[in-house]
Design an enzyme around this catalytic site. Structure first.
Site, PDB file in Angstrom:
ATOM      1  N   SER A  48      -3.719   3.552  21.312  1.00 38.25           N
ATOM      2  CA  SER A  48      -3.371   4.378  22.472  1.00 38.25           C
ATOM      3  C   SER A  48      -4.379   5.505  22.689  1.00 38.25           C
ATOM      4  CB  SER A  48      -1.960   4.962  22.310  1.00 38.25           C
ATOM      5  OG  SER A  48      -1.907   5.852  21.216  1.00 38.25           O
ATOM      6  N   HIS A  49      -5.164   5.853  21.648  1.00 43.13           N
ATOM      7  CA  HIS A  49      -6.191   6.880  21.784  1.00 43.13           C
ATOM      8  C   HIS A  49      -7.574   6.325  21.436  1.00 43.13           C
ATOM      9  CE1 HIS A  49      -2.640   9.427  21.828  1.00 43.13           C
ATOM     10  NE2 HIS A  49      -3.387  10.377  22.341  1.00 43.13           N
ATOM     11  N   ASP A 189       1.352   5.245  24.565  1.00 41.39           N
ATOM     12  CA  ASP A 189       2.095   4.094  24.049  1.00 41.39           C
ATOM     13  C   ASP A 189       2.961   3.478  25.145  1.00 41.39           C
ATOM     14  OD1 ASP A 189       1.202   4.060  21.326  1.00 41.39           O
ATOM     15  OD2 ASP A 189       2.395   5.843  20.972  1.00 41.39           O
ATOM     16  N   LEU A 307       2.076   9.139   2.602  1.00 42.47           N
ATOM     17  CA  LEU A 307       1.556  10.374   3.173  1.00 42.47           C
ATOM     18  C   LEU A 307       1.143  10.131   4.617  1.00 42.47           C
ATOM     19  CD1 LEU A 307      -0.745  11.761   0.320  1.00 42.47           C
ATOM     20  CD2 LEU A 307       1.541  12.554   0.945  1.00 42.47           C
ATOM     21  N   GLN A 310      -2.080   8.035   5.980  1.00 42.65           N
ATOM     22  CA  GLN A 310      -2.490   7.023   5.008  1.00 42.65           C
ATOM     23  C   GLN A 310      -2.802   5.696   5.689  1.00 42.65           C
ATOM     24  OE1 GLN A 310      -0.017   6.764   1.462  1.00 42.65           O
ATOM     25  NE2 GLN A 310      -0.423   4.576   1.275  1.00 42.65           N
TER      26      GLN A 310
END
Length: 339
Positions: A48-49, A189, A307, A310
């Site tokens: 999306s980016h 999205d 995390l 990750q």
């Protein structure tokens, strides 16, 4: 039928992106800066980016919503404040201009703030806070967008997707980073679901009456996105409107929508980045305190939890090994823009 994919090396992806942007009218300097940002997103599996964002950059230029060769300027530098006027260009060059001084002031004073004004923005913030973390600084960044989301309990767009990002430097490891929209999901999205003629999940958006809606076109054109976490996400989004809007002398999301005047292009507003030096904040034993943070991260992972970022780092490693994946449809769409 599963969508076909194309694999590109990082060099091929950067070259394609820059050629497309130059061909569409952007300066070489902006073409390079924009390309580095969208390829970073694609490389980390953030479609999306990623390269998809080139389409909205080009549409924004076609509608006179961005200055394709704007020269950012350091406008006001006092104390721990750095202000850069993007002069109607995309935020990337303004950030690059202000970053060295932000780092210098944070290390001199313990904390510093970079305010980017009069910029057009489309990119993920993790790209920027990761660069701050590479200088062994903690970073917080946020910005409004346009009025895409309704406040909790409302039905009309007023708030932006209002991303919020944080980075924490780690010796010998990728920084700890999170970057999320304060809307339930990023607008990009929803746009991707619209492009693929797919319904969106429950809770992503509402129609004009405030009812849950699964049609991405209705949400984008008539309704609104929702904020995550109900009233808590709304409150955080409102904070971002204020500290990245009036506090730095720039627009809030609904004002950016008014500025857009119905063009439907990328939002025009400001951005704020705060950098904090652990060596100053924690004192002479800061290395020990950073080691305590590593113990904390270890305990999170020992429980089997993941995390933040990750997965992005795993996608980055995969892209570096096998190539950057892009949909064949988007790849052909970008090739057509070279004609």
């Amino acid at each position: 039928m599963e969508e076909m994919k194309v694999l590109l090396s990082e060099e091929e992806a950067l070259s394609l992106s820059q050629e497309v942007l130059v061909n569409q009218g952007f300066s070489a300097e902006y073409s390079r800066a924009i390309s580095e940002t969208v390829v970073a997103g694609q490389k980390d599996g953030c479609e999306s980016h990623g390269l998809y964002r080139l389409l909205s950059c080009i549409d924004t230029l076609a509608s006179d919503g961005v200055v394709p060769d704007a020269k950012p300027k350091l406008e006001n530098v006092s104390g721990s404040i750095v202000k850069v006027n993007a002069n109607g260009g995309f935020s990337q060059l303004a950030f690059s201009l202000g970053l060295p001084l932000l780092v210098e002031k944070a290390k001199d004073n313990g904390i510093a703030l970079l305010a980017i004004n009069n910029c057009v923005h489309f990119s993920a913030l993790w790209v920027e806070v990761e660069q701050v973390a590479q200088n062994r600084l903690v970073a917080i960044a946020c910005n409004p967008t346009q009025a895409y989301a309704a406040p909790h309990g409302g039905s009309a767009p007023l708030l932006g997707t209002n991303p919020f990002a944080f980075s924490w430097p780690r010796a010998g490891k990728h920084p700890f980073i999170f970057d999320f929209a304060t809307s339930t999901v990023a607008r990009g999205d929803v746009e991707l679901h619209q492009r693929e003629n797919k319904p969106i999940p429950d809770g992503w958006g509402v129609d004009a009456h405030g009812n849950t809606c699964n049609d991405p076109q209705i949400v984008l054109e008539e309704g609104a996105l929702t904020t995550f976490g109900g009233h808590k996400g709304t409150a955080l989004s409102m904070m971002i409107e204020l500290i990245a809007g009036p506090l730095i002398g720039d627009l809030m999301s609904y004002e950016s929508t008014q500025h857009d005047g119905g063009k439907g292009v990328l939002p025009f507003h400001g951005e704020i980045i705060v950098a904090i030096d652990p060596a100053s904040a924690a004192g002479k034993d800061f290395e020990q305190h950073l080691a305590r943070a590593e113990n904390f991260f270890d305990q999170v992972e020992t429980q089997g939890a993941r995390l933040p970022s990750q997965r992005r780092y795993e996608n980055r490693e995969k892209s570096e090994k096998y190539g950057i994946e892009i949909s064949e449809k988007l790849y052909n769409e970008l090739l057509s823009l070279l004609n």
